[in-house]
Design an enzyme around this catalytic site. Sequence first.
Site, PDB file in Angstrom:
ATOM      1  N   PRO A 125       0.793  -1.238   0.000  1.00 42.80           N
ATOM      2  CA  PRO A 125       0.000   0.000   0.000  1.00 42.80           C
ATOM      3  C   PRO A 125       0.822   1.283   0.000  1.00 42.80           C
ATOM      4  O   PRO A 125       0.273   2.378   0.196  1.00 42.80           O
ATOM      5  CB  PRO A 125      -0.774  -0.124   1.321  1.00 42.80           C
ATOM      6  N   GLU A 126       2.133   1.178  -0.221  1.00 43.88           N
ATOM      7  CA  GLU A 126       2.993   2.350  -0.066  1.00 43.88           C
ATOM      8  C   GLU A 126       2.585   3.512  -0.969  1.00 43.88           C
ATOM      9  O   GLU A 126       2.740   4.685  -0.593  1.00 43.88           O
ATOM     10  CB  GLU A 126       4.457   1.957  -0.335  1.00 43.88           C
ATOM     11  N   VAL A 127       2.059   3.200  -2.165  1.00 43.13           N
ATOM     12  CA  VAL A 127       1.657   4.269  -3.085  1.00 43.13           C
ATOM     13  C   VAL A 127       0.495   5.073  -2.514  1.00 43.13           C
ATOM     14  O   VAL A 127       0.316   6.253  -2.851  1.00 43.13           O
ATOM     15  CB  VAL A 127       1.300   3.675  -4.471  1.00 43.13           C
ATOM     16  N   LEU A 131       4.729   6.570   0.983  1.00 47.10           N
ATOM     17  CA  LEU A 131       5.996   6.037   1.479  1.00 47.10           C
ATOM     18  C   LEU A 131       6.646   5.206   0.373  1.00 47.10           C
ATOM     19  O   LEU A 131       6.304   4.038   0.189  1.00 47.10           O
ATOM     20  CB  LEU A 131       5.767   5.169   2.720  1.00 47.10           C
TER      21      LEU A 131
END
Length: 216
Positions: A125-127, A131
């Site tokens: 889920p970084e997008v 992050l």
Amino acid sequence: MVDLSQHGSVWVLRMDDDENRFHRSSIADLHAALDTVEAVEGDRALVTTGTGKYYSNGLDLDWLMAGEGTDGFIEEVHRLFGRVLGFPAFTVAAVNGHAFAGGAMLACAHDKIVMRADRGYWCLPEVDLGLPLTPAMYATVAAHLRGPTLADAVLTGRRYGGLEAVAAGIATDAVAEDEVLTRAVSLAAEMAAKDRTVLAAHKELLYGEALRTCGV
């Protein structure tokens, strides 16, 4: 956080701390468990799993943002990924529930992934969190995923259920909740007698650049 048990030639590393997030002591415990299994003589294989509805939700962001005792921590997370990726024995992630962010990366460091079919997601889920992946994190994921699946996972933050993960080539199997660990141990046991020196050498051939990026 970590419990280590032996099932014949298979060692099962169980993370047991709610969401199984990574912080200083949990990463130290995981490294210590790898040290133990790596020192075992004779046939061996490694399975990692979580408890309840979580395999691991990755970094403990609250602890990280507090900024106390965090120096060098991310490098130790990278090294953990690299150690699992190049581990001198066959490895299987028994993903009993959600595997998000660093938890999804840890799963990708294994040779095989078994997921629960009916519940739980694998997701980067970084997008959505703002992050960006570090080069070592990306290298770990890219060692397991290829082409469209890699791009989809990294660029969209898509959540893959067990059956979707199998179709996308992320997971090997998706089974009922009470069969996840059993199936993972069975897969690992089939490979436990493989020559550890050759396994390590072949993983170096396959993932050498990724291992070096992870600091291993």
